[in-house]
Structures are given as structure tokens and as C-alpha cells.
Design an enzyme around this catalytic site. Sequence first.
Site, PDB file in Angstrom:
ATOM      1  N   LYS A 181      54.051  50.032  52.316  1.00 16.77           N
ATOM      2  CA  LYS A 181      53.619  50.461  50.987  1.00 16.77           C
ATOM      3  C   LYS A 181      52.937  51.820  51.104  1.00 16.77           C
ATOM      4  O   LYS A 181      51.806  51.923  51.567  1.00 16.77           O
ATOM      5  CB  LYS A 181      52.646  49.463  50.356  1.00 16.77           C
ATOM      6  CG  LYS A 181      52.383  49.792  48.871  1.00 16.77           C
ATOM      7  CD  LYS A 181      51.097  49.215  48.344  1.00 16.77           C
ATOM      8  CE  LYS A 181      49.900  50.087  48.589  1.00 16.77           C
ATOM      9  NZ  LYS A 181      49.901  51.372  47.837  1.00 16.77           N
ATOM     10  N   GLY A 234      43.374  54.557  55.600  1.00 15.48           N
ATOM     11  CA  GLY A 234      42.791  54.812  54.291  1.00 15.48           C
ATOM     12  C   GLY A 234      41.287  54.689  54.338  1.00 15.48           C
ATOM     13  O   GLY A 234      40.656  54.941  55.368  1.00 15.48           O
ATOM     14  N   SER A 235      40.700  54.283  53.209  1.00 17.68           N
ATOM     15  CA  SER A 235      39.245  54.280  53.101  1.00 17.68           C
ATOM     16  C   SER A 235      38.622  53.045  53.740  1.00 17.68           C
ATOM     17  O   SER A 235      39.246  51.989  53.828  1.00 17.68           O
ATOM     18  CB  SER A 235      38.836  54.339  51.622  1.00 17.68           C
ATOM     19  OG  SER A 235      39.049  53.084  50.999  1.00 17.68           O
ATOM     20  N   THR A 236      37.373  53.200  54.145  1.00 20.65           N
ATOM     21  CA  THR A 236      36.623  52.094  54.742  1.00 20.65           C
ATOM     22  C   THR A 236      36.415  50.977  53.721  1.00 20.65           C
ATOM     23  O   THR A 236      36.452  49.789  54.071  1.00 20.65           O
ATOM     24  CB  THR A 236      35.276  52.618  55.282  1.00 20.65           C
ATOM     25  OG1 THR A 236      35.556  53.660  56.244  1.00 20.65           O
ATOM     26  CG2 THR A 236      34.463  51.539  55.947  1.00 20.65           C
ATOM     27  N   ALA A 237      36.212  51.330  52.447  1.00 23.66           N
ATOM     28  CA  ALA A 237      36.009  50.316  51.399  1.00 23.66           C
ATOM     29  C   ALA A 237      37.244  49.433  51.243  1.00 23.66           C
ATOM     30  O   ALA A 237      37.140  48.196  51.154  1.00 23.66           O
ATOM     31  CB  ALA A 237      35.680  50.999  50.076  1.00 23.66           C
ATOM     32  N   THR A 238      38.438  50.053  51.248  1.00 20.85           N
ATOM     33  CA  THR A 238      39.680  49.276  51.139  1.00 20.85           C
ATOM     34  C   THR A 238      39.881  48.414  52.380  1.00 20.85           C
ATOM     35  O   THR A 238      40.348  47.277  52.291  1.00 20.85           O
ATOM     36  CB  THR A 238      40.885  50.211  50.934  1.00 20.85           C
ATOM     37  OG1 THR A 238      40.651  51.008  49.769  1.00 20.85           O
ATOM     38  CG2 THR A 238      42.175  49.436  50.760  1.00 20.85           C
ATOM     39  N   GLU A 256      42.702  52.511  60.489  1.00 25.48           N
ATOM     40  CA  GLU A 256      42.326  53.909  60.768  1.00 25.48           C
ATOM     41  C   GLU A 256      41.673  54.427  59.497  1.00 25.48           C
ATOM     42  O   GLU A 256      42.333  54.596  58.470  1.00 25.48           O
ATOM     43  CB  GLU A 256      43.565  54.726  61.160  1.00 25.48           C
ATOM     44  CG  GLU A 256      43.219  56.005  61.913  1.00 25.48           C
ATOM     45  CD  GLU A 256      42.744  57.116  61.015  1.00 25.48           C
ATOM     46  OE1 GLU A 256      41.516  57.351  60.949  1.00 25.48           O
ATOM     47  OE2 GLU A 256      43.583  57.756  60.364  1.00 25.48           O
ATOM     48  N   CYS A 290      41.376  63.075  57.411  1.00 26.09           N
ATOM     49  CA  CYS A 290      40.256  62.257  57.904  1.00 26.09           C
ATOM     50  C   CYS A 290      39.534  62.941  59.056  1.00 26.09           C
ATOM     51  O   CYS A 290      38.381  62.625  59.350  1.00 26.09           O
ATOM     52  CB  CYS A 290      40.753  60.882  58.324  1.00 26.09           C
ATOM     53  SG  CYS A 290      42.073  60.930  59.559  1.00 26.09           S
ATOM     54  N   GLU A 394      31.835  60.393  53.170  1.00 20.73           N
ATOM     55  CA  GLU A 394      33.074  61.158  53.315  1.00 20.73           C
ATOM     56  C   GLU A 394      33.444  61.756  51.962  1.00 20.73           C
ATOM     57  O   GLU A 394      33.698  61.036  51.002  1.00 20.73           O
ATOM     58  CB  GLU A 394      34.204  60.269  53.824  1.00 20.73           C
ATOM     59  CG  GLU A 394      35.478  61.068  54.068  1.00 20.73           C
ATOM     60  CD  GLU A 394      36.596  60.224  54.647  1.00 20.73           C
ATOM     61  OE1 GLU A 394      37.262  60.687  55.593  1.00 20.73           O
ATOM     62  OE2 GLU A 394      36.824  59.106  54.150  1.00 20.73           O
TER      63      GLU A 394
END
Length: 490
Positions: A181, A234-238, A256, A290, A394
Site C-alpha cells: 500500500k 512512516g511516522s512514529t505515531a502510525t 523505519e 527522514c 520531527e
Amino acid sequence: MSKGEKQTNYQVLENYIGGKFVPCTKHIDSFDPSTGEVYCKVPDSGPQEVDAAVRAAKEAFPEWSAKSPEERSKVLNKLADLIEARLEEFVQAESKDQGKTVTFARNVDIPRSAYNFRFFASSVLHHLTECSQMDHMGCVLYTIRCPVGVAGLISPWNLPLYLLTWKIAPAVATGNTVVAKPSEMTSVTAWMMCQLLEEAGFPPGVVNIVFGTGPRAGDALVSHPDVPLISFTGSTATARLITERSAPYCKKLSLELGGKNPAIIFADADMEQCISNTVRSSFSNQGEICLCTSRIFVERSIYPEFLARFVEAVHQWKTGVPTDPSNNNGALISKEHLEKVRRYVALALAEGAQVHCGEGVDKLNLPQRNAGGYFMLPTVISGVSDTSALMQEEIFGPVTCVTPFDKEEEVISRANAVRYGLSAAVWSRDVGRVHRVARKLQAGLVWTNCWLIRDLNLPFGGMKSSGVGREGGKDSYHFFTEVKTITIKH
């Protein structure tokens, strides 16, 4: 174009499942970041489409995993050939879809996308397994590595085809099948690649691509019981959500994530090299990498000179229409992201920091048709506290903060005082110092007197909230396979 679409001027993408393009009933608007206008419709896939893709991948797995590494390698190399033969088409599409300059897409994104397939086509042929003798027990023990099954791959919007192929290539090279995806904001080059898969020799179902958002398509993929491993950038939150959703199934995870990367500049650094490289490391791809530098620590004795020369060099870093080859930066990915990055600059001013160039200081002149685009000038800020959100979070845009330091131990402590640990840069002519500082920095990658020089054989990834696991020649091979120990008594 799928049925039921009234607009004829939009490009309409379709999912690629089981070797066929499959229309979707719902779509998401995709914008051209350089104009702010909708130009493409992306499938808004959900559990039904993801399930169909997983079924196709499961069905294709026995045949694909039974092929020899040499057979799979030929298919990967053929796909690399096909991408390279259409290089300029991919370049133009990536630039329009993401907002980056055509120069960056031509020099970085698309060549690296093709090379990802070549690299893993080669490296998969050269791994060794282990063997041990226990003569006193009359036994020989050895290991084999087996593909895991259906790999769920989720890639971000900043380097769309580059990071998607960085996942697909090792997954299929090792004999897995995939459901991928891409980001719903940058799906076009993934869709273009799907058009080449059959010609490259991929059997139906080996590579499936489902387009859509994280909350619908992404969630369905990471929580699917028949997808035993997930690779996400992607993001740390996701990543936290992915960890929670996949936990009941004990999936293998490769995450990552973000970075808040420091550059540490000692007084003995080569100032000219250091400035040109730090401008590049701060602002390449609009700062949407990143690995970009967002905290610059400069030894106090050279701080005034560095800051003045750095700001002068940043003024030469041109931002504008992505198709203009003289521009270094294009547009940011979306209106929402542009507003988010601008809020950090507003916060800096509210906290009493100084903005030396860029946002709110310099004027950006754009052609009329690009007036609604998501452009932002490279911005340099000083006088920011280490505890400020600008130094802790970030930003992922063309903003960097410069601050002085006095002692080596002090700057190491300050560089490490964030929740991220992806990369760092150290600038000094003192060989002992660069080794010493590199060892103490909490970062998965440390560049000394350079930036973004990579050997794909070596591990890539971060510490702390910057990720789980590593990617690269051996690391990706280990992630996308399961090791099995076999004992033979003779």
C-alpha cells in the site's frame, strides 16, 4: 478510466490484484502540490480489496517460493530494465505527484528505484547459511532460510517509488509474495510500475498493490490474519497503531520511522565542505527526508562565522516550479503539511527565536498558475531552546535550527536528548574525535564529514523512536525469511 467517472480530465488509478487492474467504486482526490489542484483519483480501498489481494498473494506463494533464487533474480533485473527504459516518464510522474523537482526525481528517486531491484537480484544469490558438527553425538546441524509468506508493505509519500521498491525487491527476491500500500498522496508511479510486472515475468498474485488511506486500507492490511509480516516506513505515531493492530497475530515487524537528526560541527571542520553539505542535508527534497538535518550544533568559536555563511548559502538554494531544472526545491506534499511546517516557524517567533531567512523573511515569486501550490522557502532559525518543539519534534520540512555549543561531552548529551535516534552527522578533521563522538551518539547511522553516502549491504535504521529492525542486504534477507535449524544424526 473506470466506469462511473464523470470527469474525463482526471487520471483514475486502479488496484492491481492477481495480475489484473481492478476498478474501485470509491476514490480519493490526489493533488498536484505545485498548483494545489486535483489531477488524479486514487482508489479508496478497504477490507474487501485488501482481502482479495491477500488471497491472490497466498495463491501465488507456493509457485513463486519454489522458484530458485536465480529464476527470481532474472525477473527482478528485467523489471529494473523496464523502469530504466521509461525513466523520463517515471521522473515526470513522480515530480508532478509528489512536488519534488524533476532534477531530484531524475538523479535520485527513479534511478534508485530501478537499482533496488538490481541490488536485491544480486545480493539474494550470495547469502550463506550456517553448519555445525557435533561428532561426539554423531550429528550434523545446519540452517536453512525459508520465505515467510504474504508480506504487507506500507510506504510513505516522500520518496514514493524509491521506498516502495526498497521493500518489494527484497520481499519477492527471497520468495515471498506481497500486498503493498503506497501513500494515497503519491500513488501514480506505483500504478505505472504495475503495468510492467507481467512483462517482467512476475506471475499473477506475486505483487499486488492496493491504494488507499492508512485508516482503511492500511489498517485492513496490518490486522489481516494471513499477512505474517509487515514492513512500514512512516511516522512514529502510525507505527504505534500498527504495533497495536498486529500484536494479536505476533507478526514480524520492520518499522523505519522519523528522525530529529543532529549535525555537530567542530571548530576544526572544513567550513566550505561542511556548509555546502549541511545546506543539502537540511533542505534536500524540501526537507522531506527522514534523514534530513534539523538540528545544527556549532562550536561557539566558529558559530557567528558559520551562521552568516550558512544563511548566505541557503539564499542560493532555489525554491520554485518543480519542472525548472535550476530549482533545488519544489513544493511540499500537501496544504495540510505546509500549514503544519509553517506553525513551527510561528512557534519559534512566539518563543523569541530569530528567523534568519525563508518563511516570513524572504519573498517567493511564483508563476500565476503555481500561486496555489504548497511552496515554502528554506528557513534557518537560531535562539531556540533545546526543549522547544522545534528541537524535539520531527518537522519534516525546509526548517533547520542552529545553536552553539562549548564542549564535546555537552554536545553529545544535547544531540541525544530527543526521543529519536535515526542519523547524525559529525564534522571534524580530528580522526580520534569523529570515532569517539560517532560511538556515543544514539543514532543508527552516523556520517562524518559527509552526508547520505550509503552502501546498501550495510544496515539502515534507527534507535529509540526511530524504528524497530534494520534494512539492507543481510538485514532485509533475514527479515523476509524464517531461519530453521535442521539436525541430522548419522
